[in-house]
Design an enzyme around this catalytic site. Sequence first.
Site, PDB file in Angstrom:
ATOM      1  N   LYS A  13       0.820  -1.211   0.000  1.00 29.08           N
ATOM      2  CA  LYS A  13       0.000   0.000   0.000  1.00 29.08           C
ATOM      3  C   LYS A  13       0.858   1.267   0.000  1.00 29.08           C
ATOM      4  CE  LYS A  13      -2.292  -0.215   3.671  1.00 29.08           C
ATOM      5  NZ  LYS A  13      -2.008   0.892   4.583  1.00 29.08           N
ATOM      6  N   ARG A  86      -8.219   3.671  10.583  1.00 28.44           N
ATOM      7  CA  ARG A  86      -7.951   2.289  10.959  1.00 28.44           C
ATOM      8  C   ARG A  86      -9.026   1.762  11.906  1.00 28.44           C
ATOM      9  NH1 ARG A  86      -2.408   2.415   9.814  1.00 28.44           N
ATOM     10  NH2 ARG A  86      -1.031   0.819  10.438  1.00 28.44           N
ATOM     11  N   ARG A 125      11.314  -6.547   4.039  1.00 31.58           N
ATOM     12  CA  ARG A 125      11.152  -5.114   3.748  1.00 31.58           C
ATOM     13  C   ARG A 125      12.260  -4.285   4.406  1.00 31.58           C
ATOM     14  NH1 ARG A 125       5.573  -1.864   4.604  1.00 31.58           N
ATOM     15  NH2 ARG A 125       5.933  -2.073   6.838  1.00 31.58           N
ATOM     16  N   ARG A 158      12.171  -1.954  10.054  1.00 28.67           N
ATOM     17  CA  ARG A 158      11.331  -1.403  11.117  1.00 28.67           C
ATOM     18  C   ARG A 158      11.173  -2.431  12.232  1.00 28.67           C
ATOM     19  NH1 ARG A 158       6.105   0.679   7.931  1.00 28.67           N
ATOM     20  NH2 ARG A 158       5.168  -0.171   9.819  1.00 28.67           N
ATOM     21  N   ARG A 169      -0.142  -7.321  13.996  1.00 23.82           N
ATOM     22  CA  ARG A 169      -0.696  -6.212  13.205  1.00 23.82           C
ATOM     23  C   ARG A 169      -1.744  -6.724  12.221  1.00 23.82           C
ATOM     24  NH1 ARG A 169       4.464  -4.047  10.589  1.00 23.82           N
ATOM     25  NH2 ARG A 169       3.179  -2.462   9.607  1.00 23.82           N
TER      26      ARG A 169
END
Length: 219
Positions: A13, A86, A125, A158, A169
């Site tokens: 996203k 959210r 990532r 991260r 998450r």
Amino acid sequence: MRLVLLGPPGAGKGTQAHRLADRYQLTLIATGDIFRSHVAHNTELGQEARQYMDAGELVPDDVVVRMVTGALAEAGRGFILDGFPRTRPQAEALDRVLEDLAAPISAVLVFEVDDETTVKRLAGRRTCKRCQRTYNVEFNPPRQEGVCDVCGGDLGQRTDDEEATVRHRLELYHDVSQALTTFYGQRGLVRVVDADGTQDEVTERAVAALSDLAPAAGS
Ligand code: AMP
């Protein structure tokens, strides 16, 4: 064009948000990026948000809504919201703010991808510490290892991209995503984008999903 992007963490996203913002000249408001920048600069807001972020928990609604309200007031008429809303209360707060600005949402893009793909993507990532662009060591490596192609900043992982936190998450996402999709679906705003594919393929699908709105780019 005023867009909301929904999708699980790892659906790509963030990358698509940057691409669509460039293509249609929209202001990108990515709440996770704004929080990370506050954490990096150790602001009061950053100190408040950090504890939640490191644990993969959501920052309290009132804190996020205040921040987004400020960002929207400066954004102009065309924007993309990535990572917000959210929760249902955030979506309702957004409606009120946009009503005051007479700037209703044009479309809600929902990026869909299965959980295991997501976990794999996030483990690889790497995020630029300076401009927040993201790479993947396997699927989309930078030209030079550890260095951002765009701004030359250092790339890092991260804390919340570690597997256990990612799974948490994802659970949080599934808990609320249905409610948000229903909320926006009732108004005919939802456009689903299959996010399983290369970045170019997914961008093409997103652009196709927005084709009827495109002439109004930036308006
Ligand atoms: P993201 O980069 O969008 O995955 O966001 C990273 C983290 O920032 C999340 O796990 C939350 O802790 C926090 N965050 C970002 N956006 C929101 C939001 N709309 N509501 C609550 N917390 C948020």
